[in-house]
Design an enzyme around this catalytic site. Structure first.
Site, PDB file in Angstrom:
ATOM      1  N   TYR A 227       0.828  -1.204   0.000  1.00 11.66           N
ATOM      2  CA  TYR A 227       0.000   0.000   0.000  1.00 11.66           C
ATOM      3  C   TYR A 227       0.864   1.256   0.000  1.00 11.66           C
ATOM      4  O   TYR A 227       0.451   2.303   0.472  1.00 11.66           O
ATOM      5  CB  TYR A 227      -0.907   0.033   1.238  1.00 11.66           C
ATOM      6  CG  TYR A 227      -2.055  -0.972   1.263  1.00 11.66           C
ATOM      7  CD1 TYR A 227      -2.041  -2.124   0.498  1.00 11.66           C
ATOM      8  CD2 TYR A 227      -3.149  -0.744   2.082  1.00 11.66           C
ATOM      9  CE1 TYR A 227      -3.088  -3.031   0.546  1.00 11.66           C
ATOM     10  CE2 TYR A 227      -4.206  -1.646   2.133  1.00 11.66           C
ATOM     11  CZ  TYR A 227      -4.166  -2.786   1.365  1.00 11.66           C
ATOM     12  OH  TYR A 227      -5.206  -3.670   1.413  1.00 11.66           O
TER      13      TYR A 227
ATOM     14  N   LYS B 274       6.969 -13.431   4.369  1.00 17.25           N
ATOM     15  CA  LYS B 274       7.212 -14.295   3.222  1.00 17.25           C
ATOM     16  C   LYS B 274       8.662 -14.069   2.775  1.00 17.25           C
ATOM     17  O   LYS B 274       8.947 -13.816   1.594  1.00 17.25           O
ATOM     18  CB  LYS B 274       6.195 -13.918   2.115  1.00 17.25           C
ATOM     19  CG  LYS B 274       5.997 -14.954   1.060  1.00 17.25           C
ATOM     20  CD  LYS B 274       5.134 -16.125   1.461  1.00 17.25           C
ATOM     21  CE  LYS B 274       5.172 -17.168   0.362  1.00 17.25           C
ATOM     22  NZ  LYS B 274       4.521 -18.428   0.670  1.00 17.25           N
TER      23      LYS B 274
ATOM     24  N   ASP C 116       1.592 -17.869   4.886  1.00 22.20           N
ATOM     25  CA  ASP C 116       0.604 -18.843   4.396  1.00 22.20           C
ATOM     26  C   ASP C 116       0.350 -19.924   5.443  1.00 22.20           C
ATOM     27  O   ASP C 116      -0.790 -20.186   5.839  1.00 22.20           O
ATOM     28  CB  ASP C 116       1.026 -19.432   3.033  1.00 22.20           C
ATOM     29  CG  ASP C 116       2.494 -19.802   2.944  1.00 22.20           C
ATOM     30  OD1 ASP C 116       3.233 -19.610   3.927  1.00 22.20           O
ATOM     31  OD2 ASP C 116       2.913 -20.304   1.877  1.00 22.20           O
TER      32      ASP C 116
ATOM     33  N   ASP D 169      -3.960  -7.227   6.611  1.00 21.49           N
ATOM     34  CA  ASP D 169      -5.333  -6.992   6.152  1.00 21.49           C
ATOM     35  C   ASP D 169      -6.053  -8.332   5.975  1.00 21.49           C
ATOM     36  O   ASP D 169      -7.152  -8.553   6.504  1.00 21.49           O
ATOM     37  CB  ASP D 169      -5.293  -6.228   4.822  1.00 21.49           C
ATOM     38  CG  ASP D 169      -6.672  -5.967   4.259  1.00 21.49           C
ATOM     39  OD1 ASP D 169      -7.566  -5.645   5.039  1.00 21.49           O
ATOM     40  OD2 ASP D 169      -6.849  -6.100   3.029  1.00 21.49           O
TER      41      ASP D 169
ATOM     42  N   ASP E 188      -9.106 -10.374   8.619  1.00 20.83           N
ATOM     43  CA  ASP E 188     -10.454 -10.811   8.200  1.00 20.83           C
ATOM     44  C   ASP E 188     -10.602 -12.320   8.409  1.00 20.83           C
ATOM     45  O   ASP E 188     -11.630 -12.796   8.914  1.00 20.83           O
ATOM     46  CB  ASP E 188     -10.708 -10.494   6.716  1.00 20.83           C
ATOM     47  CG  ASP E 188     -11.368  -9.121   6.507  1.00 20.83           C
ATOM     48  OD1 ASP E 188     -11.075  -8.202   7.301  1.00 20.83           O
ATOM     49  OD2 ASP E 188     -12.161  -8.969   5.560  1.00 20.83           O
TER      50      ASP E 188
HETATM   51  C1  IPM Z   1      -9.248  -2.517   6.028  1.00 21.02           C
HETATM   52  C2  IPM Z   1      -9.730  -2.323   4.613  1.00 21.02           C
HETATM   53  C3  IPM Z   1      -8.844  -1.328   3.882  1.00 21.02           C
HETATM   54  C4  IPM Z   1      -7.479  -1.971   3.725  1.00 21.02           C
HETATM   55  C5  IPM Z   1      -9.356  -0.843   2.520  1.00 21.02           C
HETATM   56  C6  IPM Z   1     -10.726  -0.319   2.575  1.00 21.02           C
HETATM   57  C7  IPM Z   1      -8.434   0.221   1.983  1.00 21.02           C
HETATM   58  O1  IPM Z   1      -9.827  -3.533   3.964  1.00 21.02           O
HETATM   59  O2  IPM Z   1      -9.133  -1.528   6.777  1.00 21.02           O
HETATM   60  O3  IPM Z   1      -9.031  -3.662   6.439  1.00 21.02           O
HETATM   61  O4  IPM Z   1      -7.242  -2.709   2.752  1.00 21.02           O
HETATM   62  O5  IPM Z   1      -6.643  -1.713   4.573  1.00 21.02           O
HETATM   63 MN    MN Z   2      -9.563  -5.256   5.265  1.00 20.36          MN
END
Ligand code: IPM
Ligand code: MN
Ligand code: NAD
Length: 322
Positions: free
Chosen positions: A115, A159, A190, A214, A218
């Site tokens: 990013y 990685k 992984d 990220d 999730d």
């Molecule tokens: C997060 C989101 C963001 C990221 C996006 C919306 C830019 O997925 O905060 O987890 O990828 O960091």
């Molecule tokens: Mn996210």
């Protein structure tokens, strides 16, 4: 007087943030809130999703409570979230995953990696540069080590078997951990992703680069009931932003079914950050009691609405104070 900027953003941000804000206001009547509009909805109306002045306004607050913004996959559109994280230099993205038998904190580097914003499109290819700097790695490693020092140990998700940029990241984290006296293990991201889901008890603080953190966070939501449960803090030297890990969830927006727990827990993290851990604990415990009473939103198998869940937490918070 504590000044908190409130950004609902898009989608379910308009539903979960009013609940989290009401909980904050209940435990800290001295907070002065001011609303800030950013996001896709604003972009559709005005052509600008978030201006530099708006971000400067956010930076003037003691803390920011943030919902979620919709990011269309349009090459001409710059993610508001990334713009805010970069401009306010919110380098540490802290994502606690707590639930039965699970107590892990993912510390995600939040300003560089994939990013970095160094990317371009050519006619037949598009490139994104994964930048991992020594300074960026050192500061996130120090943040993670300080946290791990008061807990148990550190795992560095990486990685480095393939990516030169991760050799620098792992070296830096390992060195900082040794300096801080924190037990530290490096694991490939992984294998780590699966192991975290199968044996969460093996993990404590996990530090990793931007996009790995990220994805890992999730996936880790699986351990504690899903995305509706996970809060986060984006911390910099001069500003701090608190938001659910989830996004704007357009598939369920506007139906009063979104789970506000992640947003309320983000508000609890905000309370700790402004130096009020007692109120943070009171909010966490109130959420716990409501869930124990089987008041749950549909993602957790219940039938409570977003607002009804929020009202139940407000009742519990009130009782906690009495
Ligand atoms: C997060 C989101 C963001 C990221 C996006 C919306 C830019 O997925 O905060 O987890 O990828 O960091
Ligand atoms: Mn996210
Ligand atoms: P999402 O997190 O919005 O939703 C993923 C799934 O989880 C959906 O099925 C959704 O209904 C469900 N979900 C999420 N939060 C929930 C909650 N509180 N209660 C119940 N169910 C919930 O991710 P997505 O669908 O991949 O992305 C949607 C939009 O959000 C995209 O534009 C994306 O860029 C954006 N996004 C923004 C942020 C942010 O602002 N920080 C974070 C992630 C995604």
């Amino acid at each position: 007087m504590v000044k908190v900027a409130v950004v609902e953003g898009d989608g379910i941000g308009h539903e979960v943030i009013p609940v989290a804000r009401a909980v904050l206001a209940a435990v800290r009547p001295d907070i002065e809130f001011f609303d800030v509009e950013v996001g896709y909805g604003l972009w559709e109306r005005t052509g600008c999703a978030c201006s530099e002045e708006t971000i400067a306004g956010l930076g003037s607050a003691d803390a920011i409570l943030f919902g979620a913004v919709t990011t269309p996959p349009d090459p001409g559109y710059r993610s508001v979230m990334l713009q805010i994280r970069h401009t306010l230099d919110l380098y540490a993205n802290v994502r606690p995953i707590r639930g039965e038998g699970v107590d892990v904190v993912i510390v995600r580097e939040n300003t560089e990696g994939l990013y970095s914003g160094v990317e371009w499109t050519e006619p037949d290819r598009a490139c994104t540069v994964r930048v991992v700097s020594r300074r960026g790695s050192e500061r996130i490693a120090r943040y993670a080590c300080t946290l791990a020092k008061s807990r148990r140990h550190l795992t560095v998700g990486n990685k480095a078997n393939v990516l030169k940029s991760d050799c620098l990241f792992v070296d830096t984290c390992t060195r900082e951990a040794a300096r801080a006296g924190v037990p530290c293990t490096a694991r490939y991201i992984d294998a780590l992703s699966l192991d975290l889901l199968m044996h969460p008890d093996r993990y404590d603080v996990i530090v990793t680069t931007n996009i790995f953190g990220d994805i890992l966070s999730d996936a880790a939501a699986y351990l504690v009931g899903g995305l509706g449960m996970l809060p986060s803090a984006n911390i910099g030297e001069r500003a701090a932003l608190f938001e659910p890990v989830h996004g704007s969830a357009p598939d369920i927006a506007g139906r009063n079914v979104a789970n506000p727990v992640a947003a309320i827990r983000s508000a609890a993290m905000l309370l700790s950050h402004i130096g009020d851990p007692a109120s943070a604990t009171a909010v966490e415990e109130a959420v716990g009691r409501v869930l124990c009473a089987d008041i749950r939103t549909p993602d957790l198998g219940g039938s409570a609405g977003t607002r009804e869940f929020g009202a139940a937490v407000l009742r519990e918070v009130g009782q906690g104070k009495a």
